[in-house]
Scaffold this motif. Structure first.
Motif, short mmCIF file in Angstrom:
data_model
loop_
_atom_site.label_atom_id
_atom_site.label_comp_id
_atom_site.label_asym_id
_atom_site.label_seq_id
_atom_site.Cartn_x
_atom_site.Cartn_y
_atom_site.Cartn_z
N GLU A 20 0.81 -1.23 0.00
CA GLU A 20 0.00 0.00 0.00
C GLU A 20 0.84 1.28 0.00
O GLU A 20 0.39 2.31 -0.48
CB GLU A 20 -0.99 0.02 1.16
CG GLU A 20 -0.39 0.21 2.53
CD GLU A 20 -1.45 0.33 3.62
OE1 GLU A 20 -2.38 1.15 3.45
OE2 GLU A 20 -1.35 -0.38 4.63
N HIS A 21 2.07 1.22 0.50
CA HIS A 21 2.90 2.43 0.55
C HIS A 21 4.02 2.42 -0.49
O HIS A 21 4.91 3.28 -0.44
CB HIS A 21 3.50 2.60 1.94
CG HIS A 21 2.48 2.80 3.01
ND1 HIS A 21 1.66 3.92 3.05
CD2 HIS A 21 2.13 2.04 4.07
CE1 HIS A 21 0.86 3.83 4.10
NE2 HIS A 21 1.11 2.70 4.72
N ASP B 229 4.63 5.68 -2.22
CA ASP B 229 4.93 6.86 -1.41
C ASP B 229 6.38 7.28 -1.57
O ASP B 229 7.30 6.45 -1.57
CB ASP B 229 4.69 6.58 0.09
CG ASP B 229 3.24 6.25 0.39
OD1 ASP B 229 2.41 6.33 -0.54
OD2 ASP B 229 2.94 5.90 1.55
N ASP B 230 6.60 8.59 -1.67
CA ASP B 230 7.96 9.10 -1.72
C ASP B 230 8.68 8.78 -0.41
O ASP B 230 8.16 9.03 0.67
CB ASP B 230 7.96 10.62 -1.94
CG ASP B 230 7.49 10.99 -3.33
OD1 ASP B 230 7.56 10.12 -4.22
OD2 ASP B 230 7.04 12.14 -3.52
N PHE C 72 9.41 5.92 1.01
CA PHE C 72 9.10 4.71 1.78
C PHE C 72 10.26 3.72 1.79
O PHE C 72 10.39 2.93 2.72
CB PHE C 72 7.84 4.04 1.22
CG PHE C 72 7.35 2.87 2.04
CD1 PHE C 72 6.77 3.08 3.29
CD2 PHE C 72 7.47 1.57 1.58
CE1 PHE C 72 6.32 2.01 4.06
CE2 PHE C 72 7.02 0.49 2.34
CZ PHE C 72 6.44 0.72 3.58
N GLY D 36 11.20 7.04 5.99
CA GLY D 36 9.89 6.91 5.37
C GLY D 36 9.14 5.69 5.89
O GLY D 36 7.92 5.73 6.07
N GLN E 73 5.43 5.34 8.60
CA GLN E 73 4.22 4.52 8.38
C GLN E 73 4.10 3.41 9.43
O GLN E 73 3.42 2.41 9.22
CB GLN E 73 4.26 3.91 6.97
CG GLN E 73 4.27 4.93 5.85
CD GLN E 73 3.01 5.77 5.81
OE1 GLN E 73 1.98 5.39 6.37
NE2 GLN E 73 3.07 6.91 5.13
#
Length: 432
Positions: A14-15, A18-19, A21, A26, A30
């Motif tokens: 799901e991530h 994402d920038d 991660f 990062g 989460q």
């Protein structure tokens, strides 16, 4: 068989868009490493193993063996060092999910490894990564360094009295090194040939020490189970096959790619819904459901739920979840030629049935394809493959035999047309 689909099922990936991660910062943003902290500070190893058993997590490397049960095999009262091995030697044609897990979520893998290491009492993990995976290896090496500098790995991990080290090892460039004991031989600097069992790796593994071997994706599920619980995990997928997996779809589809979906999602839904069906409105002829070593399914059987218990009823398996789609231009004899050539080339040669059987299958299939096939060739193919199955040190010979058996079971007409007309009738198909 009921399929359970909660609102959010892409917990592994799901991530991934994402920038940042990929970085430790990062990942921590989460909730990264919270599950590891919970495991190391609040859970005894025995309770952790029971949690994973209760979750029903199956190994995602192909065999589908229960993960918690595998962890429980590690001997308890021994002074010998214990090791973990992460099998990242993703060499099964049609499979490319581990690559994305390594490149986009390296700390998710490290956290899963750390939790597993605490559960089995391992002091070191060898991350054996496919030799051709240079970029995943670079990303993982950087993540290992970050985790070490931040105290997640090394002496006194996360402020506890537990210490753990992760060592990255580049693979030997051979398919057979994906077999866990062939991997262990390669890891030790030897020729990658599978070992006779027993003894099993939990008793005599890497460098003669007790060892547990798991696949990349298997480790990646572990932090989510620790964080959210076994009941949550069992609320996804099927009763016998809980959780999600990452399906890699390739071949004749509009949207090839990776799709994280609950186990039990139908093959038809994956191919036509998620991957957009076949380009140009052509008909599907056959689909390999789990990487090249799994027997093919015809178009009429795409209603099957993608879970081991359902696929076994259709005489195939989930394998690595590598779905390979073929449209109606495909010559199944040529498919057999490609498969047989791969397995003949990749056999380690240790067992006679495998060494000779793979060679015979390739010769016969090439003869049929070029129009020189003879009456009785199909029976010889079936006889050779039957003598290979279950007769060798590892399952490589089975993996070579099964797809040829599947092609003959569902597409015998293609083979008989070659024998009848002494040529390939599929002019639009791919060239060898």
């Amino acid at each position: 068989m009921g399929l359970k689909v909660p609102h959010t099922t892409n917990y592994l990936t799901e991530h991934f868009g994402d920038d940042g991660f990929v970085s430790l910062k990062g990942y921590e943003a989460q909730g990264g490493y919270e599950a590891a902290r919970k495991a190391l500070t609040r859970m005894q190893p025995e309770k952790l193993i029971e949690l994973v058993k209760d979750s029903g997590l199956q190994g995602r490397g192909g065999a589908g063996f229960p993960t918690g049960l595998k962890w429980s095999f590690m001997p308890k009262d021994e002074d010998r060092p214990r090791f973990l091995v992460c099998n990242a030697d993703e060499s099964e044609p049609g499979s490319f999910k581990d690559r994305i897990l390594l490149e986009r979520g390296p700390h998710q893998l490290i956290e899963g490894i750390l939790i597993a290491a605490w559960a089995v009492g391992a002091e070191k993990t060898f991350l054996y990564i496919r030799g051709e995976y240079s970029e995943p290896a670079r990303v993982m090496q950087q993540a290992i360094a970050e985790a070490g500098e931040s105290g997640y790995l090394g002496q006194g991990a996360m402020g506890t009295n537990f210490s753990h080290e992760v060592v990255l090892v580049r693979g030997g460039g051979a398919y057979i090194c994906g077999e866990e004991t062939g991997l262990l031989e390669s890891l030790e600097g030897k020729k990658g040939q599978p070992r006779k069992k027993p003894p099993y790796p939990a008793e005599f593994g890497a460098f003669g020490m007790p060892t547990t071997v798991n696949n990349v994706e298997t480790f990646c599920h572990v932090p989510h189970i620790v964080r959210r619980g076994a009941e949550w995990f069992r609320g996804i997928g099927t009763e016998k096959s809980p959780g999600t997996t990452i399906f890699g779809v390739s071949g004749h589809v509009v949207r090839p790619g990776l799709y994280e979906l609950p186990l039990g999602t139908s093959l038809e839904q994956i191919v036509f819904g998620h991957a957009g069906g076949v380009p140009g409105g052509r008909e599907i002829k056959g689909v390999i459901p789990g990487g090249m070593s799994m027997p093919i399914l015809p178009a009429a059987e795409l209603d099957v739920p993608m879970a081991n218990e359902s696929l076994r009823e259709r005489q195939t398996m989930l394998g690595t979840g590598g779905i390979m789609v073929m449209d109606d231009t495909t010559c199944m004899v040529r498919v057999g030629c490609v498969i047989a050539h791969f397995f003949r080339d990749e056999s380690c040669g240790q067992c006679t049935q495998c060494r000779e059987g793979t060679g015979w299958m390739e010769k016969i299939l090439n003869r049929i394809e070029r129009g020189a096939g003879e009456e009785g060739d199909l029976e010889i193919l079936l006889d050779v493959s039957a003598k290979m199955e279950g007769a060798t040190i590892c399952a490589f010979a089975d993996a070579a035999a099964w797809p040829i058996q599947g092609l003959l079971r569902h597409f015998r007409d293609d083979f008989e047309m070659h024998l009848r007309h002494h040529r390939c009738p599929f002019h639009e198909g791919f060239r060898l």
